[in-house]
Structure formats: C-alpha cells, structure tokens
Scaffold this motif. Sequence first.
Motif, PDB file in Angstrom:
ATOM      1  N   ALA A  25      16.423 -12.644  46.059  1.00 24.59           N
ATOM      2  CA  ALA A  25      15.839 -11.300  46.182  1.00 24.59           C
ATOM      3  C   ALA A  25      15.054 -11.165  47.478  1.00 24.59           C
ATOM      4  CB  ALA A  25      14.945 -11.006  44.984  1.00 24.59           C
ATOM      5  N   LEU A  26      14.324 -12.184  47.858  1.00 22.61           N
ATOM      6  CA  LEU A  26      13.556 -12.141  49.098  1.00 22.61           C
ATOM      7  C   LEU A  26      14.479 -12.118  50.314  1.00 22.61           C
ATOM      8  CD1 LEU A  26      10.665 -14.660  48.296  1.00 22.61           C
ATOM      9  CD2 LEU A  26      10.646 -12.164  48.101  1.00 22.61           C
ATOM     10  N   HIS A  27      15.525 -12.901  50.260  1.00 21.74           N
ATOM     11  CA  HIS A  27      16.485 -12.935  51.369  1.00 21.74           C
ATOM     12  C   HIS A  27      17.168 -11.582  51.539  1.00 21.74           C
ATOM     13  CE1 HIS A  27      19.290 -14.710  54.224  1.00 21.74           C
ATOM     14  NE2 HIS A  27      20.294 -14.150  53.550  1.00 21.74           N
ATOM     15  N   ALA A  28      17.342 -10.864  50.439  1.00 22.97           N
ATOM     16  CA  ALA A  28      17.994  -9.549  50.490  1.00 22.97           C
ATOM     17  C   ALA A  28      17.056  -8.442  50.955  1.00 22.97           C
ATOM     18  CB  ALA A  28      18.564  -9.199  49.112  1.00 22.97           C
ATOM     19  N   GLY A  29      15.792  -8.754  51.136  1.00 23.14           N
ATOM     20  CA  GLY A  29      14.846  -7.749  51.617  1.00 23.14           C
ATOM     21  C   GLY A  29      13.481  -7.833  50.974  1.00 23.14           C
ATOM     22  N   GLY A  30      13.444  -8.244  49.706  1.00 23.96           N
ATOM     23  CA  GLY A  30      12.170  -8.412  49.003  1.00 23.96           C
ATOM     24  C   GLY A  30      11.279  -7.190  49.078  1.00 23.96           C
ATOM     25  N   ARG A  31      11.860  -6.002  48.870  1.00 23.63           N
ATOM     26  CA  ARG A  31      11.109  -4.760  49.057  1.00 23.63           C
ATOM     27  C   ARG A  31      10.227  -4.389  47.875  1.00 23.63           C
ATOM     28  NH1 ARG A  31      16.588  -2.093  51.159  1.00 23.63           N
ATOM     29  NH2 ARG A  31      17.299  -3.755  49.759  1.00 23.63           N
ATOM     30  N   ASP A  32      10.281  -5.189  46.822  1.00 27.38           N
ATOM     31  CA  ASP A  32       9.472  -4.917  45.638  1.00 27.38           C
ATOM     32  C   ASP A  32       8.984  -6.251  45.085  1.00 27.38           C
ATOM     33  OD1 ASP A  32       8.252  -3.631  43.538  1.00 27.38           O
ATOM     34  OD2 ASP A  32      10.086  -2.848  42.636  1.00 27.38           O
ATOM     35  N   ASN A  33       7.996  -6.181  44.193  1.00 23.49           N
ATOM     36  CA  ASN A  33       7.622  -7.374  43.445  1.00 23.49           C
ATOM     37  C   ASN A  33       8.843  -7.820  42.636  1.00 23.49           C
ATOM     38  OD1 ASN A  33       4.711  -5.483  42.500  1.00 23.49           O
ATOM     39  ND2 ASN A  33       4.976  -6.672  44.367  1.00 23.49           N
ATOM     40  N   VAL A  34       9.003  -9.109  42.478  1.00 25.07           N
ATOM     41  CA  VAL A  34      10.152  -9.612  41.725  1.00 25.07           C
ATOM     42  C   VAL A  34       9.686 -10.679  40.748  1.00 25.07           C
ATOM     43  CG1 VAL A  34      10.699 -11.195  43.630  1.00 25.07           C
ATOM     44  CG2 VAL A  34      12.419 -10.725  41.882  1.00 25.07           C
ATOM     45  N   SER A  35      10.080 -10.519  39.495  1.00 24.46           N
ATOM     46  CA  SER A  35       9.657 -11.433  38.432  1.00 24.46           C
ATOM     47  C   SER A  35      10.842 -11.782  37.543  1.00 24.46           C
ATOM     48  CB  SER A  35       8.553 -10.802  37.574  1.00 24.46           C
ATOM     49  OG  SER A  35       7.424 -10.502  38.362  1.00 24.46           O
ATOM     50  N   VAL A  36      10.905 -13.049  37.137  1.00 24.56           N
ATOM     51  CA  VAL A  36      12.004 -13.506  36.296  1.00 24.56           C
ATOM     52  C   VAL A  36      11.484 -14.481  35.244  1.00 24.56           C
ATOM     53  CG1 VAL A  36      13.693 -13.233  38.160  1.00 24.56           C
ATOM     54  CG2 VAL A  36      12.621 -15.451  37.795  1.00 24.56           C
ATOM     55  N   VAL A  37      12.100 -14.436  34.078  1.00 22.79           N
ATOM     56  CA  VAL A  37      11.926 -15.458  33.041  1.00 22.79           C
ATOM     57  C   VAL A  37      13.324 -15.928  32.666  1.00 22.79           C
ATOM     58  CG1 VAL A  37      11.029 -16.028  30.767  1.00 22.79           C
ATOM     59  CG2 VAL A  37       9.855 -14.307  32.153  1.00 22.79           C
ATOM     60  N   VAL A  38      13.567 -17.220  32.764  1.00 25.45           N
ATOM     61  CA  VAL A  38      14.857 -17.808  32.411  1.00 25.45           C
ATOM     62  C   VAL A  38      14.661 -18.663  31.166  1.00 25.45           C
ATOM     63  CG1 VAL A  38      16.769 -19.277  33.160  1.00 25.45           C
ATOM     64  CG2 VAL A  38      15.599 -17.800  34.819  1.00 25.45           C
ATOM     65  N   ILE A  39      15.465 -18.395  30.138  1.00 26.44           N
ATOM     66  CA  ILE A  39      15.325 -19.064  28.844  1.00 26.44           C
ATOM     67  C   ILE A  39      16.648 -19.715  28.475  1.00 26.44           C
ATOM     68  CG2 ILE A  39      14.707 -18.769  26.413  1.00 26.44           C
ATOM     69  CD1 ILE A  39      13.612 -15.924  27.377  1.00 26.44           C
ATOM     70  N   ASP A  40      16.660 -21.016  28.327  1.00 30.94           N
ATOM     71  CA  ASP A  40      17.850 -21.749  27.892  1.00 30.94           C
ATOM     72  C   ASP A  40      17.691 -22.158  26.430  1.00 30.94           C
ATOM     73  OD1 ASP A  40      18.897 -21.538  30.400  1.00 30.94           O
ATOM     74  OD2 ASP A  40      18.709 -23.664  30.908  1.00 30.94           O
ATOM     75  N   VAL A  41      18.706 -21.874  25.625  1.00 30.21           N
ATOM     76  CA  VAL A  41      18.723 -22.331  24.239  1.00 30.21           C
ATOM     77  C   VAL A  41      19.404 -23.701  24.211  1.00 30.21           C
ATOM     78  CG1 VAL A  41      19.457 -21.863  21.885  1.00 30.21           C
ATOM     79  CG2 VAL A  41      18.809 -19.962  23.394  1.00 30.21           C
ATOM     80  N   VAL A  42      18.617 -24.739  23.971  1.00 28.63           N
ATOM     81  CA  VAL A  42      19.134 -26.105  23.975  1.00 28.63           C
ATOM     82  C   VAL A  42      19.805 -26.433  22.651  1.00 28.63           C
ATOM     83  CG1 VAL A  42      18.527 -28.543  24.232  1.00 28.63           C
ATOM     84  CG2 VAL A  42      17.339 -26.809  25.607  1.00 28.63           C
ATOM     85  N   SER A  43      19.145 -26.085  21.547  1.00 30.30           N
ATOM     86  CA  SER A  43      19.700 -26.367  20.222  1.00 30.30           C
ATOM     87  C   SER A  43      18.962 -25.532  19.183  1.00 30.30           C
ATOM     88  CB  SER A  43      19.568 -27.861  19.888  1.00 30.30           C
ATOM     89  OG  SER A  43      18.195 -28.242  19.853  1.00 30.30           O
ATOM     90  N   GLY A  44      19.484 -25.546  17.972  1.00 29.39           N
ATOM     91  CA  GLY A  44      18.833 -24.857  16.861  1.00 29.39           C
ATOM     92  C   GLY A  44      19.363 -23.477  16.568  1.00 29.39           C
TER      93      GLY A  44
END
Length: 276
Positions: A222-241
């Motif tokens: 996102a920053l390389h593309a311009g970063g014109r706004d705040n950018v936030s991410v949450v990545v969630i991996d389901v391992v098991s269950g």
Amino acid sequence: MTVSSVVLNVAALSDTGLTRTANEDSVLAASPVFLVADGMGGHEAGDRASAAVVAAFEPLAGATIEVDDVREALGRAAEVVEGIAAEHKRGAGSTVSGVALLEHEGTPHWLLFNVGDSRVYRHHGNELTQLTIDHSLGQELVDAGELRPEDLATFAQRNVITRAIGGPDSTADSWLLPVIDGERLLVCSDGLTGEVSDEGIRAMLTMNGRPETAAAALIRRALHAGGRDNVSVVVIDVVSGGSRTRPADDGTAGLAAASALTDSMLEGTTIPVRVR
C-alpha cells in the motif's frame, strides 16, 4: 468442536501512510474479536471516533461471546461517537469491519460485521473472496447497474460512504460463517483497498506464509502504491479446531439474503445476522 478448540495465528499492523499527519485508524486483535475502525472527521475527531469503537469492543476480549454481545458493543460505540461528533463542527464518525469467534449450533463460527467501507476478506487455497459489501456511493451505483464493478477503483467519489458509526445510518450488516481449517481472514481499512487491487491482495496473502509476514507485505504494498491514506490490516490464520471443509452451500456473504437469525434490538445498530 467448540470455540475453545480453535487455534489461531494472528497479526495486526497499522501505518499512518505517506501523506497523512495522523493515524485515524484503530485496530483490535484480541480473541475472540478482531476489527479495524477507520475514523472520520479530521485529526482528533477521527482519532477519537475510531478509538471509541475499539474501546466498546475491548470488554469482549478473552470472553465467550454471543451475537447480542456484538450488538451491544456496536450500540456503545454509536453512542460515544455521536457524542464526539456533537463536539466538532465537522462532525465525526467511524467505519468498522471485523469478525468475532463464537459458537453456533455447536460448532465454531465467525460473526462478520460491517459498517462503512472497511472490509473482511477470506483467503482459502489460492482464492480470495470479499465477504463484506461496502456501504458506499460507488457500491450503490454498482448495485443499481449505473457503474461497472471494474470502474469502481477509479470512481472519483468512491470514498463517499453511506453508513458510519456515529452517522445518521449506523446499521451493521453481519453474517455467520463456519470456521474452516486452513483459511486466512483479512480485516482491513480502505487505505489498503484504495491502493492495492484484490489480485494484489490475493498475491500477498498467497506468497507470505506467516500472518505477521503477510501483514507487513500488505502494508508495504500500500505504501509503495502511494500510501495516500492510513492503512491497517489484521491477518487471521485458522490453524485447527474448525471444519475441515467448507459447506457446499457456503458462498460469498452479502451477495444474497439468507434466513435471519435475529432481529433488531437497538435502533441504528441492527445486525440482521444471516447464516451462510
């Protein structure tokens, strides 16, 4: 299978971007709740609005929750943000998108919830699916057949949203989806999706194995593309269950209405939960 049996790997990152002086995004990644809130109203008002949304959900961290708990948190957030808006001439508001891990009919499910144009995606195998539907002028025009989906990214008013916490319409859409082993969920602000295409997001999630590596790669993209706004991410991996396979009738949430699980209890913070 119960919620307590679900094993997750999670990473969350937020960046001010390259042109903004303050970060109006707020992030919560505290199982069973994971969300991104994007504040509006300028420095201080937007900061406070998104922080108020996170604060409303923080009591759910570490708890066993139900649908009503999410509804009540949305109600608390709306009340506080409305008060913040009243203090500022420009007003204030916040988007919110997220997922909450809970039990439905004896198995772990995600409760997705969304107000505004922050998004939730599911990455499974090599496929990326947008689960939430933006509450935006651009999306309304697409739905009405007046704008082609492929033109949405360059639509001049794509950032005009039609629902927000603290706004006249703060109605949240939500869906229940089964938790699937091996799936990866992404919760993000429009600072990511405004700079990186869905194909770019899919590639980053596919090529980067660990959640923290994927989160950092998305921010960099996102920053390389311009970063014109705040950018936030949450990545969630389901391992098991979770379930080992996706139910045959499990499609993209938001594209068609399914049976309602519960009705509104709080005006302006309705979450008409649909089971997919």
